[in-house]
Design an enzyme around this catalytic site. Sequence first.
Site, PDB file in Angstrom:
ATOM      1  N   ASP A  53      -3.958 -18.115   3.108  1.00 11.37           N
ATOM      2  CA  ASP A  53      -5.065 -18.884   2.524  1.00 11.37           C
ATOM      3  C   ASP A  53      -5.678 -19.799   3.582  1.00 11.37           C
ATOM      4  O   ASP A  53      -6.899 -19.907   3.726  1.00 11.37           O
ATOM      5  CB  ASP A  53      -4.619 -19.667   1.284  1.00 11.37           C
ATOM      6  N   ASP A  66     -12.060  -7.849   6.692  1.00  7.55           N
ATOM      7  CA  ASP A  66     -13.387  -7.796   6.074  1.00  7.55           C
ATOM      8  C   ASP A  66     -14.123  -9.119   6.253  1.00  7.55           C
ATOM      9  O   ASP A  66     -15.333  -9.148   6.499  1.00  7.55           O
ATOM     10  CB  ASP A  66     -13.275  -7.458   4.575  1.00  7.55           C
ATOM     11  N   LYS A 104       2.573 -15.199   3.757  1.00  3.35           N
ATOM     12  CA  LYS A 104       2.580 -16.130   2.617  1.00  3.35           C
ATOM     13  C   LYS A 104       4.041 -16.389   2.255  1.00  3.35           C
ATOM     14  O   LYS A 104       4.469 -16.211   1.110  1.00  3.35           O
ATOM     15  CB  LYS A 104       1.779 -15.503   1.465  1.00  3.35           C
ATOM     16  N   TYR A 152       0.800  -1.220   0.000  1.00  6.00           N
ATOM     17  CA  TYR A 152       0.000   0.000   0.000  1.00  6.00           C
ATOM     18  C   TYR A 152       0.839   1.280   0.000  1.00  6.00           C
ATOM     19  O   TYR A 152       0.290   2.363   0.124  1.00  6.00           O
ATOM     20  CB  TYR A 152      -0.948   0.005   1.210  1.00  6.00           C
TER      21      TYR A 152
END
Length: 359
Positions: A228, A256, A195, A144
């Site tokens: 994941d 979220d 990850k 970001y």
Amino acid sequence: MGETKVSSRKRIAVIPGDGIGKEVIPEALKVLRAAAAKGGRELALTEFDWGADRYLRDGTTLPEDAPEMFRRDYDAILLGALGDPRVPGNQHGADILMGLRFKPDLYVHARPCVLFDRRLTPLRDRSEKEIDFVVLRENTEGLYVGMGGFFKKGTADEIAVQEDVNTRKGVERILRYAFEYARGRGLQRLCMSDKANALAFGHDLWQRVFAEVRRDYPGIQASHMYIDNLLMQMVRDPSQFQVIVTCNLFGDIASDVGAQLAGGLGLAPSGNIHPGQVSMFEPVHGSAPDIAGKNIANPMGAALAVSMMCAHLGWTAEARAIENAVRAAIREGKTTRDLGGPLGTREAGEWLASRVAAT
Ligand code: ATP
């Protein structure tokens, strides 16, 4: 001395912003005023009109000196939402939000996911105590930061590069914050997610720093999940989580998912925090132009953001009173239509404020 500071007047900068931000923030302020009055607290609220209207009128986004002014003159910031269809690229929103997050270095984005009533979760057969965790998202680095660029833009050979920035300092401080958060609240379980099996450099750093930091917190059960798997496990059995800590992008997504597990966007609060500095609290939802101006937006996310802000400022009883009022409203069906109730935004806000005043 500590007590003097905690009970002294708090100066809050209020930025309602756009869309439903301008509807839910006034309601959240009613609730805040009621809580402060109840506790004999002194409040000084100053409103700033930054948002699409101001931007379209005179081009103002975030004034250059705003971060310094907030640092100097305020104890916390309450933000509504930014985004307006009349500003298609949302330039004003990006400038204001990023300016308020990045310049003051608010490196923690805390999003509690707490189920207040079992009827609100899409998961079957889950009780309230099984969904009660926080997602702590790194808020200043990762994908970001806006580093990257195009090569041969618009051609068939176009290349787009988006850099993923992970610094040792940045990773270490969010991990330490997460462990301290757990320890300070008597929580046992902390899960770090990355990850590293695919992102072999940036997330290798997360793994190595995590291995170092966890050694300082032997009382906390620290675990690791690839992102994941984390998302799968959140849906399969959310009761295994208490504190989740992860990078900017994964935190955005995981929180979220968490918000949905706990009853949806209308209820979710968040805090952008830098310990010891002026921090900013906001509902998770955006400006929701589709429902703006209709008095139907749920003000509970904003009210719970105010509750988080109170807790951050040391107003513990006020924070709890607001949370309890939201619980009561849900239990008694005094909600907006997204939660199945008959109330409008204003009526829901007034109900919460009077409940806070009455308890
Ligand atoms: P942004 O890009 O700023 O996040 P968005 O419109 O994509 O904006 P939201 O503003 O968060 O996303 O809203 C998504 C949808 O969720 C809205 O269309 C609205 O129907 C619903 N929603 C969001 N917040 C609320 C709320 N407080 N009360 C009721 N419904 C809400």
